[in-house]
Enzyme design. Structure first.
Site, PDB file in Angstrom:
ATOM      1  N   HIS A 127       0.723  -1.118   0.106  1.00 17.30           N
ATOM      2  CA  HIS A 127       0.140   0.025   0.042  1.00 17.30           C
ATOM      3  C   HIS A 127       0.898   1.362  -0.046  1.00 17.30           C
ATOM      4  O   HIS A 127       1.990   1.201   0.674  1.00 17.30           O
ATOM      5  CB  HIS A 127      -1.229  -0.087   1.243  1.00 17.30           C
ATOM      6  CG  HIS A 127      -0.393  -0.026   2.552  1.00 17.30           C
ATOM      7  ND1 HIS A 127       0.448   1.054   3.319  1.00 17.30           N
ATOM      8  CD2 HIS A 127       0.143  -1.183   3.371  1.00 17.30           C
ATOM      9  CE1 HIS A 127       1.014   0.624   4.447  1.00 17.30           C
ATOM     10  NE2 HIS A 127       0.826  -0.595   4.493  1.00 17.30           N
ATOM     11  N   ASP A 128       0.452   2.292  -0.718  1.00 13.12           N
ATOM     12  CA  ASP A 128       0.963   3.533  -0.753  1.00 13.12           C
ATOM     13  C   ASP A 128       2.184   3.672  -1.307  1.00 13.12           C
ATOM     14  O   ASP A 128       2.917   4.896  -1.308  1.00 13.12           O
ATOM     15  CB  ASP A 128       1.050   4.250   0.521  1.00 13.12           C
ATOM     16  CG  ASP A 128      -0.363   4.128   1.402  1.00 13.12           C
ATOM     17  OD1 ASP A 128      -1.267   4.807   0.631  1.00 13.12           O
ATOM     18  OD2 ASP A 128      -0.498   3.634   2.196  1.00 13.12           O
ATOM     19  N   GLY A 145       5.092  -0.899   2.811  1.00 12.86           N
ATOM     20  CA  GLY A 145       4.216   0.272   2.403  1.00 12.86           C
ATOM     21  C   GLY A 145       4.835   1.340   2.437  1.00 12.86           C
ATOM     22  O   GLY A 145       6.103   1.655   2.870  1.00 12.86           O
TER      23      GLY A 145
END
Length: 271
Positions: A127-128, A145
């Site tokens: 994520h991200d 992340g």
């Protein structure tokens, strides 16, 4: 209702949920699943047994191989089901078992992948993450992340990157390396813990960098890492001397930028 281009080919044994947007000349093979908020760009191919889910946009001419899951929910204990996104550019290939997750609200809500990237089997983009163009993740590479990777970086098989780490343009991360700290542009990191062993001269040469420029960047590397003193202080002092070398200034700008992680060096983490 889904918006499916007339030229798209969807195997009858696949599921395309209502709401999906399927572009011209997209081909979806058997046993695939495409979610309701997915956009597949022109010419993209899902070979078979591929899942594209979440609020995910894939650009033109991407290829998704079997057992890849693209756009899954972030693997974060802070995620509470909010709608976040994954955006992938053009001409990206995700080989068998690749996973890419959408962003988290805390991280800005989006994972972004650029163009012309190659993700080999079982590599993971968490994520991200923010990835540029022309990047290669070899088999089993793991990005935690919020990792940021600039253009044309190469990560060797089985390497792992700590959350919030930055990897500069045309850096090289060796196979099975543990990348816990930022890696400068053109840097070459190997080992566990990962140590900055020098410059990715092979990659620099292949990219068309002339010998004189490579020597200038080498001189900067030695000034930063072979001499006593704090790296950031030495980087500030070097700006005037290397102002005429774009590649050297790229390294100095990278060092000067704000970051959650320290800089990789030939010494950091060494027993």
């Amino acid at each position: 209702m889904s918006a499916v281009a007339a030229s798209a080919e969807i195997h009858p044994l696949s599921v395309v949920e209502d709401g999906a947007v399927i572009g011209d000349n997209v081909r979806i093979g058997p046993f695939c699943h495409v979610g309701a908020k997915v956009v597949l760009g022109e010419g993209t191919v899902l070979i078979s047994h591929a899942v594209v889910t979440g609020k995910t946009v894939l650009g033109r001419n991407c290829r998704i191989f079997p057992n890849a899951v693209i756009g899954g929910e972030p693997q974060s204990i802070h995620h509470n089901g909010e709608e976040t996104t994954l955006t992938v550019g053009d001409n990206c290939t995700m080989r068998e078992g690749v996973t890419m997750n959408c962003g988290t609200v805390e991280g800005g809500g989006k994972t972004v992948v650029g163009n012309n990237n190659l993700f080999l089997a079982n590599s993971h983009v968490a994520h991200d993450c923010q990835l540029g163009n022309g990047i290669i993740l070899s088999n089993n590479v793991m990005l935690a992340g919020h990792v940021k990777i600039d253009d044309r970086a190469i990560l060797g098989g089985g390497s792992a990157v700590h959350q919030f780490t930055r990897i500069g343009r045309q850096a090289f991360i060796g196979g099975l390396s543990a990348c816990s700290y930022d890696v400068i542009p053109y840097g070459m990191l190997n080992g566990n813990p990962g140590l900055l062993g020098g410059l990715n001269v092979v990659g620099m040469t292949r990219a068309g960098m002339d010998r004189a420029t490579i020597h200038r960047v080498r001189k900067l590397f030695k000034a930063l890492f072979d001499e006593e003193g704090a790296i950031r202080e030495k980087a500030t002092a070097a700006r005037e001397e290397f102002a005429d070398c774009k590649e050297a200034m790229e390294i100095l700008d990278f060092i000067a930028a704000e970051s959650d992680r320290a800089l990789s060096s030939p010494f950091r983490g060494k027993a």
